[in-house]
Scaffold this motif. Structure first.
Motif, short mmCIF file in Angstrom:
data_model
loop_
_atom_site.label_atom_id
_atom_site.label_comp_id
_atom_site.label_asym_id
_atom_site.label_seq_id
_atom_site.Cartn_x
_atom_site.Cartn_y
_atom_site.Cartn_z
N HIS A 181 59.11 32.30 73.86
CA HIS A 181 57.77 31.77 73.68
C HIS A 181 57.30 31.04 74.94
N LEU A 236 65.42 31.96 60.35
CA LEU A 236 64.32 31.99 61.30
C LEU A 236 63.00 31.79 60.57
N TYR A 255 71.07 29.89 64.10
CA TYR A 255 70.38 31.10 63.65
C TYR A 255 71.32 32.29 63.66
N ARG A 270 60.03 26.81 71.41
CA ARG A 270 61.34 27.46 71.48
C ARG A 270 62.40 26.62 70.77
N ARG A 302 63.86 39.20 66.62
CA ARG A 302 62.98 38.09 66.29
C ARG A 302 63.41 36.81 67.01
N LEU A 315 55.87 34.04 63.00
CA LEU A 315 55.90 33.62 64.39
C LEU A 315 54.50 33.75 64.96
N LEU A 322 61.29 34.46 69.70
CA LEU A 322 61.12 33.02 69.53
C LEU A 322 61.60 32.26 70.78
N CYS A 323 62.73 32.69 71.34
CA CYS A 323 63.27 32.03 72.52
C CYS A 323 62.38 32.27 73.75
#
Length: 351
Positions: free
Chosen positions: A293, A315, A308, A299, A286, A319, A290-291
């Motif tokens: 994106h 988190l 995190y 991000r 996950r 998303l 997210l990183c």
């Protein structure tokens, strides 16, 4: 049969992490990941050393010395049926520093060669691989990916801080100033290779398209790069798999699809065979999404990423991704076509 071996030579450097993958057939591949080097199967030579905390160092304050680190097992990089070179990719995190603030040493070279023996090799500018008499010889069968921190006019170096590709010679077939893409400024910014900061580099060869793709060195704060790396390691595959099903050609798209169905763990590398903590693997997957994106403000910062991972903060439970999310992965498609035929020849031929 043609067997090749992967070798690392580092001067003024630290290697922190390595992930490499060689695709042998559509169904089978060879892959290994080093998350630190303590206790791993690695052949060291010269002044190379593994520190107590698992860092690989291949240089110290000594002069005129060489350090090598070899992956110890032979790897077949040619399809025995068709004779074509096989696809491979690697990514590694490194840091280089110099006792001098304005100049460094010869830098780092990741190479693919047929042997780990270099009886006539010279240190310093020759990277412990070449010497004055064998430069440019086709019999070398050497492909090198160079992070160079000193300008040598006799090798036609473009500057003292560049990324380049070498074929049997230290006169590079392709070179570019060390830089990275800034999300905030939407442009390339200069990058100092001897800053001592951790950086990450990708190298990828597409055996189907005969394209050699060399990513630029990026600073460790490049969150997108870190996210892509997390997904590669957790899923055990490359960012782009042309032979995969349509919805899984792009790794991030595949993980998003599984996540949206509540089955994100189905993307985990099957070679792990459930030998992992479920909660930790879910966090890695996950966080990787997210990183990665496509919208930079979406991000997290690297500081948030660390929090995190340390579970200091949670988190987001939801998303939000759209189809243009996947545009960001186009960096893997930017091939250097001008020397692909040379690379194919070197990977397929010789000893």
């Amino acid at each position: 049969m043609k067997w090749w071996q992967t070798i690392f030579f580092f001067k003024y450097s630290l290697l922190l992490n390595l992930h490499i993958r060689f695709v042998e057939t559509l169904q089978e591949d060879v892959a290994f990941t080093y998350n630190g080097f303590q206790g791993v199967d690695l052949s060291l030579g010269g002044i190379a050393n593994i520190t107590d905390n698992g860092l690989l160092t291949l240089a110290n304050t000594s002069s005129q010395e060489m350090g090598h680190a070899f992956y110890p097992h032979l790897i077949h990089l040619r399809n025995s049926s068709t004779g074509t070179a096989l696809s491979f990719s690697t990514t590694f995190v490194f840091a280089m520093f110099s006792e001098l603030t304005t100049t460094g040493g010869p830098g780092i070279m990741f190479v693919i060669v047929p042997s780990q023996e270099f009886p006539e090799a010279l240190p310093n500018y020759y990277f412990g691989i070449f010497n004055m008499t064998n430069l440019g010889l086709s019999s070398n069968h050497v492909i090198g990916f160079e992070l160079d921190t000193i300008q040598m006019e006799n090798f036609n170096d473009i500057n003292g801080n560049h990324v380049s590709i070498d074929i049997n010679d230290l006169k590079s077939v392709e070179a570019a100033p060390a830089s990275y893409i800034s999300d905030q400024e939407n442009q390339y910014l200069n990058l100092s290779l001897i800053s001592g900061q951790p950086m990450q580099l990708w190298v990828e060869y597409d055996g189907t398209k005969k394209q050699l793709k060399t990513g630029k060195a990026n600073p460790s704060v490049d969150v997108f790069a870190f996210g892509a790396f997390l997904l590669e390691v957790a899923c055990g595959r490359r960012p782009i798999e042309p032979q995969a099903s349509e919805d899984c050609i792009v790794l991030v798209e595949c993980v998003v699809s599984s996540w949206s169905r509540g089955e994100i763990l189905e993307t985990v590398d099957p070679k792990l065979e459930m030998n992992y903590v479920v909660e930790e693997m879910e966090l890695v997957l996950r966080l990787g999404l997210l990183c990665s994106h496509s919208i930079p403000p979406a991000r997290p910062s690297m500081r948030q990423v660390v929090r995190y991972l340390e579970r200091e903060i949670l988190l987001p439970t939801f998303l939000s991704f759209s189809r243009d999310f996947f545009v960001s992965l186009e960096y893997t498609r930017n091939a250097m076509n001008q020397f692909s035929s040379i690379a194919e020849s070197q990977l397929s031929g010789g000893r």
